[in-house]
Design a protein around this motif. Structure first.
Motif, PDB file in Angstrom:
ATOM      1  N   GLN A 130     -11.596   0.879  -9.489  1.00 48.94           N
ATOM      2  CA  GLN A 130     -10.668   0.565  -8.129  1.00 48.94           C
ATOM      3  C   GLN A 130     -11.376   0.866  -6.810  1.00 48.94           C
ATOM      4  O   GLN A 130     -11.346   0.097  -5.808  1.00 48.94           O
ATOM      5  CB  GLN A 130      -9.411   0.950  -8.208  1.00 48.94           C
ATOM      6  N   ARG A 131     -12.119   1.962  -6.828  1.00 46.44           N
ATOM      7  CA  ARG A 131     -12.374   2.698  -5.686  1.00 46.44           C
ATOM      8  C   ARG A 131     -13.555   2.463  -5.178  1.00 46.44           C
ATOM      9  O   ARG A 131     -13.745   2.215  -3.772  1.00 46.44           O
ATOM     10  CB  ARG A 131     -12.003   4.178  -5.575  1.00 46.44           C
ATOM     11  N   VAL A 132     -14.823   2.258  -6.014  1.00 47.64           N
ATOM     12  CA  VAL A 132     -15.930   2.507  -5.469  1.00 47.64           C
ATOM     13  C   VAL A 132     -16.798   1.268  -5.595  1.00 47.64           C
ATOM     14  O   VAL A 132     -18.093   1.194  -5.112  1.00 47.64           O
ATOM     15  CB  VAL A 132     -16.547   3.778  -5.674  1.00 47.64           C
ATOM     16  N   ALA A 145      -7.785  18.450 -11.320  1.00 50.30           N
ATOM     17  CA  ALA A 145      -7.767  17.729 -12.492  1.00 50.30           C
ATOM     18  C   ALA A 145      -6.963  16.574 -12.606  1.00 50.30           C
ATOM     19  O   ALA A 145      -6.986  15.482 -13.350  1.00 50.30           O
ATOM     20  CB  ALA A 145      -7.203  18.976 -13.666  1.00 50.30           C
ATOM     21  N   ARG A 146      -5.623  16.741 -11.905  1.00 46.96           N
ATOM     22  CA  ARG A 146      -4.749  15.450 -11.528  1.00 46.96           C
ATOM     23  C   ARG A 146      -5.612  14.271 -11.073  1.00 46.96           C
ATOM     24  O   ARG A 146      -5.566  12.920 -11.690  1.00 46.96           O
ATOM     25  CB  ARG A 146      -3.769  15.951 -10.701  1.00 46.96           C
ATOM     26  N   ILE A 147      -6.492  14.583 -10.291  1.00 44.21           N
ATOM     27  CA  ILE A 147      -7.092  13.517  -9.400  1.00 44.21           C
ATOM     28  C   ILE A 147      -8.353  12.784 -10.634  1.00 44.21           C
ATOM     29  O   ILE A 147      -8.664  11.693 -10.488  1.00 44.21           O
ATOM     30  CB  ILE A 147      -7.705  13.719  -8.108  1.00 44.21           C
ATOM     31  N   VAL A 201     -10.642   3.982 -14.762  1.00 47.70           N
ATOM     32  CA  VAL A 201      -9.870   2.942 -14.086  1.00 47.70           C
ATOM     33  C   VAL A 201      -9.914   3.004 -12.746  1.00 47.70           C
ATOM     34  O   VAL A 201     -10.066   2.093 -11.938  1.00 47.70           O
ATOM     35  CB  VAL A 201      -8.360   2.973 -14.707  1.00 47.70           C
ATOM     36  N   ARG A 202      -9.840   4.491 -12.300  1.00 47.54           N
ATOM     37  CA  ARG A 202      -9.829   4.602 -10.940  1.00 47.54           C
ATOM     38  C   ARG A 202     -11.096   4.362 -10.036  1.00 47.54           C
ATOM     39  O   ARG A 202     -11.119   3.896  -9.073  1.00 47.54           O
ATOM     40  CB  ARG A 202      -9.509   6.143 -10.504  1.00 47.54           C
ATOM     41  N   LEU A 203     -12.309   4.562 -10.784  1.00 51.94           N
ATOM     42  CA  LEU A 203     -13.565   4.410 -10.024  1.00 51.94           C
ATOM     43  C   LEU A 203     -13.736   2.811 -10.083  1.00 51.94           C
ATOM     44  O   LEU A 203     -14.229   2.492  -9.042  1.00 51.94           O
ATOM     45  CB  LEU A 203     -14.481   5.165 -10.767  1.00 51.94           C
ATOM     46  N   MET A 229       0.846  -1.053   0.060  1.00 53.34           N
ATOM     47  CA  MET A 229       0.043  -0.003  -0.151  1.00 53.34           C
ATOM     48  C   MET A 229       0.946   1.111  -0.045  1.00 53.34           C
ATOM     49  O   MET A 229       1.750   1.298   0.777  1.00 53.34           O
ATOM     50  CB  MET A 229      -0.848   0.075   1.098  1.00 53.34           C
ATOM     51  N   VAL A 230       0.824   2.130  -0.926  1.00 51.57           N
ATOM     52  CA  VAL A 230       1.555   3.226  -1.233  1.00 51.57           C
ATOM     53  C   VAL A 230       0.795   4.647  -0.899  1.00 51.57           C
ATOM     54  O   VAL A 230      -0.425   4.803  -1.206  1.00 51.57           O
ATOM     55  CB  VAL A 230       2.272   3.324  -2.585  1.00 51.57           C
ATOM     56  N   ASP A 231       1.230   5.468  -0.106  1.00 48.34           N
ATOM     57  CA  ASP A 231       0.621   6.675   0.263  1.00 48.34           C
ATOM     58  C   ASP A 231       1.463   8.003   0.489  1.00 48.34           C
ATOM     59  O   ASP A 231       2.585   8.304   1.253  1.00 48.34           O
ATOM     60  CB  ASP A 231      -0.313   6.496   1.543  1.00 48.34           C
ATOM     61  N   ARG A 232       1.644   8.979  -0.323  1.00 44.43           N
ATOM     62  CA  ARG A 232       2.051  10.363  -0.404  1.00 44.43           C
ATOM     63  C   ARG A 232       1.555  11.002  -1.473  1.00 44.43           C
ATOM     64  O   ARG A 232       1.435  10.557  -2.799  1.00 44.43           O
ATOM     65  CB  ARG A 232       3.512  10.072  -0.529  1.00 44.43           C
ATOM     66  N   ILE A 233       0.786  12.065  -1.260  1.00 43.65           N
ATOM     67  CA  ILE A 233       0.176  13.068  -2.268  1.00 43.65           C
ATOM     68  C   ILE A 233       1.501  13.761  -3.043  1.00 43.65           C
ATOM     69  O   ILE A 233       2.301  14.468  -2.352  1.00 43.65           O
ATOM     70  CB  ILE A 233      -0.527  13.931  -1.730  1.00 43.65           C
ATOM     71  N   VAL A 234       1.593  13.337  -4.388  1.00 41.88           N
ATOM     72  CA  VAL A 234       2.795  14.103  -5.031  1.00 41.88           C
ATOM     73  C   VAL A 234       2.168  14.706  -6.485  1.00 41.88           C
ATOM     74  O   VAL A 234       1.574  14.124  -7.271  1.00 41.88           O
ATOM     75  CB  VAL A 234       3.494  12.884  -5.523  1.00 41.88           C
ATOM     76  N   ILE A 284     -10.908   5.011   1.204  1.00 47.86           N
ATOM     77  CA  ILE A 284     -11.057   6.388   2.132  1.00 47.86           C
ATOM     78  C   ILE A 284     -10.397   7.346   1.415  1.00 47.86           C
ATOM     79  O   ILE A 284     -10.875   8.457   0.764  1.00 47.86           O
ATOM     80  CB  ILE A 284     -10.934   6.325   3.493  1.00 47.86           C
ATOM     81  N   LEU A 285      -8.996   7.449   1.344  1.00 44.19           N
ATOM     82  CA  LEU A 285      -8.174   8.541   0.776  1.00 44.19           C
ATOM     83  C   LEU A 285      -8.690   8.589  -0.838  1.00 44.19           C
ATOM     84  O   LEU A 285      -9.149   9.757  -1.042  1.00 44.19           O
ATOM     85  CB  LEU A 285      -6.650   8.340   0.753  1.00 44.19           C
ATOM     86  N   ASN A 286      -8.389   7.652  -1.490  1.00 40.23           N
ATOM     87  CA  ASN A 286      -8.696   7.835  -3.125  1.00 40.23           C
ATOM     88  C   ASN A 286     -10.105   8.093  -3.521  1.00 40.23           C
ATOM     89  O   ASN A 286     -10.148   8.884  -4.408  1.00 40.23           O
ATOM     90  CB  ASN A 286      -8.071   6.526  -3.726  1.00 40.23           C
ATOM     91  N   ALA A 287     -11.067   7.447  -3.170  1.00 39.16           N
ATOM     92  CA  ALA A 287     -12.416   7.722  -3.479  1.00 39.16           C
ATOM     93  C   ALA A 287     -12.672   9.122  -3.019  1.00 39.16           C
ATOM     94  O   ALA A 287     -13.381   9.599  -3.884  1.00 39.16           O
ATOM     95  CB  ALA A 287     -13.354   6.403  -2.731  1.00 39.16           C
ATOM     96  N   CYS A 288     -12.475   9.283  -1.966  1.00 43.43           N
ATOM     97  CA  CYS A 288     -12.650  10.813  -1.465  1.00 43.43           C
ATOM     98  C   CYS A 288     -11.926  11.749  -2.188  1.00 43.43           C
ATOM     99  O   CYS A 288     -12.744  12.734  -2.500  1.00 43.43           O
ATOM    100  CB  CYS A 288     -12.563  10.791  -0.040  1.00 43.43           C
ATOM    101  N   HIS A 289     -10.869  11.495  -2.606  1.00 47.99           N
ATOM    102  CA  HIS A 289     -10.195  12.296  -3.353  1.00 47.99           C
ATOM    103  C   HIS A 289     -10.735  12.760  -4.616  1.00 47.99           C
ATOM    104  O   HIS A 289     -10.876  13.661  -5.159  1.00 47.99           O
ATOM    105  CB  HIS A 289      -8.523  11.806  -3.629  1.00 47.99           C
ATOM    106  N   SER A 290     -11.280  11.411  -5.233  1.00 47.64           N
ATOM    107  CA  SER A 290     -12.240  11.598  -6.375  1.00 47.64           C
ATOM    108  C   SER A 290     -13.288  12.358  -6.124  1.00 47.64           C
ATOM    109  O   SER A 290     -13.569  13.331  -7.018  1.00 47.64           O
ATOM    110  CB  SER A 290     -12.320  10.317  -7.102  1.00 47.64           C
TER     111      SER A 290
HETATM  112  C1  CS2 Z   1      -5.187  10.180  -6.137  1.00 48.05           C
HETATM  113  C2  CS2 Z   1      -3.565   9.969  -5.605  1.00 48.05           C
HETATM  114  O1  CS2 Z   1      -4.543   9.658  -8.173  1.00 48.05           O
HETATM  115  C3  CS2 Z   1      -5.420   9.937  -7.485  1.00 48.05           C
HETATM  116  O2  CS2 Z   1      -6.588   9.911  -7.873  1.00 48.05           O
HETATM  117  O3  CS2 Z   1      -5.986  10.095  -5.159  1.00 48.05           O
HETATM  118  O4  CS2 Z   1      -2.694  10.220  -6.445  1.00 48.05           O
HETATM  119  C4  CS2 Z   1      -3.177  10.399  -4.287  1.00 48.05           C
HETATM  120  O5  CS2 Z   1      -2.768  11.523  -4.207  1.00 48.05           O
HETATM  121  C5  CS2 Z   1      -2.238   9.211  -3.958  1.00 48.05           C
HETATM  122  O6  CS2 Z   1      -2.497   8.036  -3.924  1.00 48.05           O
HETATM  123  C6  CS2 Z   1      -1.838   9.763  -2.525  1.00 48.05           C
HETATM  124  O7  CS2 Z   1      -1.180   8.513  -1.832  1.00 48.05           O
END
Ligand code: CS2
Length: 508
Positions: free
Chosen positions: A383-385, A371-373, A379-381, A226-231, A297-303
Motif C-alpha cells: 500500500q505504502r511504497v 513490532a505493531r507497525i 500488505v502494508r508495504l 482517510m483515518v489517522d490516530r496512533i492507537v 508519509i506517516l505510514n511508510a515512515c512509520h514502517s
Molecule cells: C501504522 C498505523 O499500522 C501501521 O503500520 O502506521 O497503525 C498508524 O499508527 C495509524 O495509521 C496512524 O493513524
C-alpha cells in the motif's frame, strides 16, 4: 475497585463528567465491523462528539470478526469503555458510550448479515485492517483463491468481511432495498472504491441477480476516507493507568495520542451523524490526496522507523525515531522519495505536517511498539511504497530509502541464512511467513554451489509473488536491496543506513 458500567454514568457525577460527547440512544443506525482499538479511539469518539452536537439514532452495533476479547467485557460494561489519552504534556481519561449491541461474526454470521440488511441501519463502517479485505496484491481484485474467500463464495459462513457485506447487501435488496453507505476506515488507498470493487466481484462470483448490482449502483455508496490516530494495543499498564487516573476498573480501555483526523468524502446514501462537529473531522472532495499524504508519509515512515528500530534493538517507536540515523533516513524518505510523488491537498502545509509527525512519533508516554507497525508488512508495504519507488526508478533514480525499507523488512520478517536479528522480531506477526520461508528454501535448494545464499534468498522473496511486480521487475532495485541486506548481515543496520544515506538520489 468499582468496575466501569454505563448505568453508573447517569448516577455517578464523577463518571458522568468523564463522558466524551454524548451517549448514543438505544436505536442503532451504524453497524461497525472490526471492533478493535482503532475504531474505539477514532470513529466511535467522533460519533460520540457528533451526537453531543446533534442528537440522532446513531447508536453503533459493534461486530468483532473472531475474538470475544473486546465484545465480552464491553457487554459486561453496558457498552462503555475508556479512552486513555497519553501525551508528553499529560494524561486524560474519557468514557465513550455509543455501542448498543455486539456480535462476534465467527459465531453468528447470519445475525451479522441481518444487521447489515436491516433498513434502520444506514451506514456500515469497517476497520478490519489492510489484510482483512483479501485483496489480491497482483491483480488488485478479490483474492478468490484464498480459502476463506473461496468458502464464502461456495456458500458457507460468511467468514470474511467482504463476504458479510455482499451477503448483507443481497439480503437488504431482497428485503426492500433501503439505501446504505459502506465506509472503509482502514489505511487503504481509495479504500471505498476498493471495497466497492471487492464486493462487486464477490457478487459476480456467486452469480448474484443483476438487479442487486443495479440497485447497488444507485442506492449504495462507498465513500473514501482517510483515518489517522496512533492507537497501540491495550496492556495491563493501560488498565492500571485508568485505575490510577480515573478511579475505576475498565477491562478494555484504549490508549491513544491526542491527535485525531478523519477526512471523509461526503457521499452518504441515507444520512450520517454530524461528524463535521467532531474534533479532527473534515469533509472534503480531496480525500484521495489526503490518503496519499497519510499512507506515503506517516505510514511508510512509520514502517521504516520500526524495521530499522527493531534491527537496532528498539522496542518502541519513540526510542527508534530518536536515533539520529533513523531520523536521517526518515527525512530522506520523506523529502526525496515520498513528497515528490504526491499532489498535495489545497492549503496543505507539508513542513508543518512533518514537524507534527516527528512530535507524534516522539510520544514516549504512549510507547507504541515497533513490532505493531512491523506486523503484516507484506500488505502494508504494498500500500505504502510501490508507486513512489517505481516512479523514481522510471526517472533513473534509485529510491535508496525504499530499498532500505525492503531490506530491513526482509531481515526482520524472514531473515536470510546466517543472520540472527534482535529477539524483538518474535513480536512481529506475519501470517505469510511460512510461505516466505518455503519460497526461500526452495530457491536455496535449487541454487548451485557457488551461489550466494543471501542473494538467492532476497531474490526469491522479492520475486515470490508477495509484492506488486511493478517495483520488483526492476532488477537494479532488487540488486540494491540485496546489497543492503548483505550490509545488514555483515556490518549491522547502522552501516546499511549510512550506505543508503550516502548514495542519496544516485542514478541507477
Ligand atoms: C501504522 C498505523 O499500522 C501501521 O503500520 O502506521 O497503525 C498508524 O499508527 C495509524 O495509521 C496512524 O493513524
Amino acid at each position: 475497585m468499582q468496575r466501569l458500567h454505563r448505568d453508573d454514568l447517569q448516577r455517578d457525577d464523577a463518571l458522568g463528567r468523564r463522558l466524551i460527547g454524548a451517549s448514543a440512544p438505544d436505536k442503532t443506525g451504524i453497524v461497525h465491523i472490526g471492533l478493535g482499538n482503532f475504531h474505539r479511539a477514532h470513529a466511535a469518539v467522533a460519533t460520540a462528539e457528533a451526537l453531543a452536537a446533534e442528537p440522532g439514532d446513531w447508536g453503533v452495533v459493534g461486530v468483532a470478526m473472531h475474538s470475544h476479547g473486546v465484545v465480552d467485557p464491553m457487554r459486561e460494561q453496558g457498552g462503555a469503555y475508556s479512552v486513555l489519552q497519553l501525551t508528553p504534556r499529560g494524561e486524560d481519561v474519557g468514557i465513550v458510550d455509543v455501542h448498543r449491541a455486539f456480535y462476534v461474526a465467527a459465531d453468528e454470521p447470519e445475525a451479522v448479515v441481518a444487521q447489515i440488511a436491516a433498513p434502520e441501519h444506514k451506514i456500515v463502517t469497517l476497520t478490519v485492517s489492510e489484510q482483512g479485505y483479501h485483496k489480491d496484491e497482483m491483480t488488485g481484485g478479490l483474492d478468490t483463491a484464498h480459502p476463506d474467500v473461496a468458502a464464502d463464495i461456495a456458500g458457507s459462513g460468511p467468514s470474511t468481511p467482504v463476504g458479510l457485506l455482499a451477503r448483507g447487501l443481497q439480503k437488504r435488496f431482497a428485503d426492500g432495498g433501503a439505501p446504505l453507505t459502506i465506509l472503509c476506515c482502514d489505511n487503504m488507498q481509495a479504500g471505498g472504491a476498493l471495497v466497492h470493487r471487492l464486493v462487486t466481484e464477490f457478487l459476480q462470483a456467486v452469480d448474484a441477480e443483476p438487479a442487486v448490482l443495479e440497485w447497488m449502483a444507485h442506492s449504495v455508496t462507498f465513500p473514501n476516507s482517510m483515518v489517522d490516530r496512533i492507537v497501540p494495543g491495550t496492556t495491563d499498564k493501560t488498565r492500571a493507568d485508568v485505575e490510577r487516573i480515573a478511579g475505576y476498573h475498565d477491562d478494555v480501555p484504549v490508549p491513544t495520542e491526542e491527535f485525531t483526523m478523519w477526512v471523509i468524502e461526503d457521499n452518504f446514501a441515507a444520512g450520517r451523524p454530524a461528524w463535521e462537529k467532531a474534533r479532527g473531522v473534515i469533509f472534503s472532495t480531496e480525500v484521495e490526496k489526503y490518503e496519499l499524504v497519510k499512507l506515503r508519509i506517516l505510514n511508510a515512515c512509520h514502517s521504516l522507523i520500526s524495521y530499522l528500530g527493531v534491527l537496532d534493538g528498539r522496542g518502541t517507536v519513540p526510542d527508534a525515531r530518536t536515533q539520529q540515523f533513523i531520523e536521517d533516513c526518515v527525512r530522506n524518505l520523506i523529502g526525496d522519495e515520498m513528497l515528490p510523488s504526491i499532489d498535495l491537498p489545497e492549503g496543505f502545509d507539508p513542513e508543518n505536517y512533518v514537524a507534527q509527525l516527528f512530535d507524534r512519533w516522539t510520544n514516549f508516554a504512549l510507547g507504541d511498539r515497533t513490532a505493531r507497525i512491523c506486523s503484516h508488512g507484506i500488505v502494508r508495504l504494498n500500500q505504502r511504497v510501490i508507486i513512489p519507488g517505481t516512479r523514481l526508478l522510471a526517472q533513473g533514480i534509485m529510491p535508496q530509502q525504499i530499498a532500505l525499507l525492503f531490506a530491513s523488512w526482509l531481515c526482520c520478517t524472514c531473515p536470510p541464512p546466517g543472520f540472527a536479528p534482535d529477539a524483538l522480531v518474535e513480536e512481529i506477526v506475519e501470517p505469510r511467513q511460512p510461505e516466505l520461508r518455503a519460497v526461500s528454501e526452495a530457491a536455496l535448494a535449487a541454487a548451485g554451489p557457488d551461489a550466494d545464499p543471501v542473494a538467492v534468498h532476497v531474490d526469491a522473496l522479492l520475486h515470490g509473488g508477495f509484492f506488486a511486480s511493478e517495483l520488483t521487475d526492476y532488477d537494479v532495485f532488487n540488486q540494491r536491496v540485496t546489497e543492503l541486506v548483505q550490509l545488514i548481515v555483515s556490518s549491522g543496520v547502522r552501516a546499511a543506513a549510512q550506505d543508503a544515506l550516502s548514495k542519496r538520489l544516485s542514478s541507477i
